[in-house]
Design a protein around this motif. Sequence first.
Motif, PDB file in Angstrom:
ATOM      1  N   THR A  28      37.582  89.437  27.036  1.00 25.74           N
ATOM      2  CA  THR A  28      36.333  88.768  26.641  1.00 25.74           C
ATOM      3  C   THR A  28      35.101  89.618  26.912  1.00 25.74           C
TER       4      THR A  28
ATOM      5  N   LYS B 151      37.716  73.140  29.648  1.00 28.62           N
ATOM      6  CA  LYS B 151      38.890  73.944  29.336  1.00 28.62           C
ATOM      7  C   LYS B 151      38.960  75.223  30.174  1.00 28.62           C
ATOM      8  N   LYS B 152      37.793  75.834  30.435  1.00 29.71           N
ATOM      9  CA  LYS B 152      37.779  77.074  31.211  1.00 29.71           C
ATOM     10  C   LYS B 152      38.307  76.875  32.627  1.00 29.71           C
TER      11      LYS B 152
ATOM     12  N   THR C 101      41.930  88.177  30.964  1.00 24.80           N
ATOM     13  CA  THR C 101      40.881  87.380  30.324  1.00 24.80           C
ATOM     14  C   THR C 101      39.525  88.076  30.395  1.00 24.80           C
TER      15      THR C 101
END
Length: 418
Positions: free
Chosen positions: A166, A247-248, A162
Amino acid sequence: MLRPYREVLARPGALAFSSAGVLARLPMSMVGIAIVLAVPEVYGSYGLAGQITAVYVIVHSIAAPLLAHLVDRHGQARVMMPALRVAGLGIVGIILAIATAAHPGWVFAGAVVAGASIGSVGALVRARWSYILRDPAAIHTAYSLESALDEFVFIVGPVVATVLATSVAPTAGLWLPAAAVLLGGWMLLSQRATEPPVVRREAGASGGSSLRSGGMVVLTLVFAAVGSIFGATDVSTVAFADELGSKKAAGTVLAVFALGSMLSGLGYGLRHWQSPLWRRFAIGVVALACGVSLFFVVSSLPVLAAVMFVTGFTIAPTIVNGNGLVTSFVRPDQLTTGLAWVGTALGVGVSIGSAAAGAAVDQQGAHGGFLVVAASAAVAVVATFVALPTLRAGHAPAGRGAGPADYATVVPNSDPSA
């Protein structure tokens, strides 16, 4: 306190092949999430990302036991050295296709190549432990260590993927898996001293698939149900966090789940248990089912994380005991295949659970997804209790099946025909 682990890792070559196995296993926790992170950025479709990931998982589930069968017949290095090179090329193909925004068919092609050739590194490592260790207590400790390392990989891998995807580039989450499968695979397979020798069956010895064993069939079914629990839990947790506007935080909650399992795996391996392996396996499945059934009654992420952490303590011991039972149900010349089958069943279950929970979330929200988790848990418990007579009857009291000398000829690894 950690003396049992120090003792098994002190065996010649043990630390080297176990650590190499950790590196080579990174792709199993990174490729899927990396595809999900990269594909929407370039192609604008989460649906396409899910389809590509599903193809990768399905192809891997079909191919891994076949590769393991070839390993049992011809040896780890001879089969998996070229296979892992192909897997690395497959992942590189995925990277290039996404980076150049090529037709999605090329991404699918890379996923098929990688999934078909990456095999089951965990089965290779556990087979080495069974080869260099003869004491059932030491094997139990080694298998517990590997289960804890599996959880470590699943804690670290998605986070690293991730961050890379990102912060660096959409495809950066795939760079490390590509390098890991090539470097880690080479480091593991070049260690020939700890590679299990090929075991040739003598004339008249019974052959056939490892799934001819009733014990292997029921273990495979139970592992598939347990995998469904994990797959449904992943999807439902993300949906639950999203509903709460965080959500994170889903990744952190799932990491806590894996952390509980890692700690329990390390603790479980410190003790030499006297109770039968089949009984401990059944108790673990029931405990896991009870824990995950509480997920759908929680109302906040901190409470869910706490429940997951405690429930996570049931995962690694259950997997350890299941892998231990494999050694009782298959011949030594089928050990890698048997271990690959239960790992494949787990992966298939994850796919089924993810799909079922996704559909339930679309209809009923996160609550519906957690109901799928509970249903999967019920199936796992029922399958285990139905299978108890088979597990009890087939389990070797000594914790190991018959040795190679009982029915076969061992072919040294240095033999060109191996």
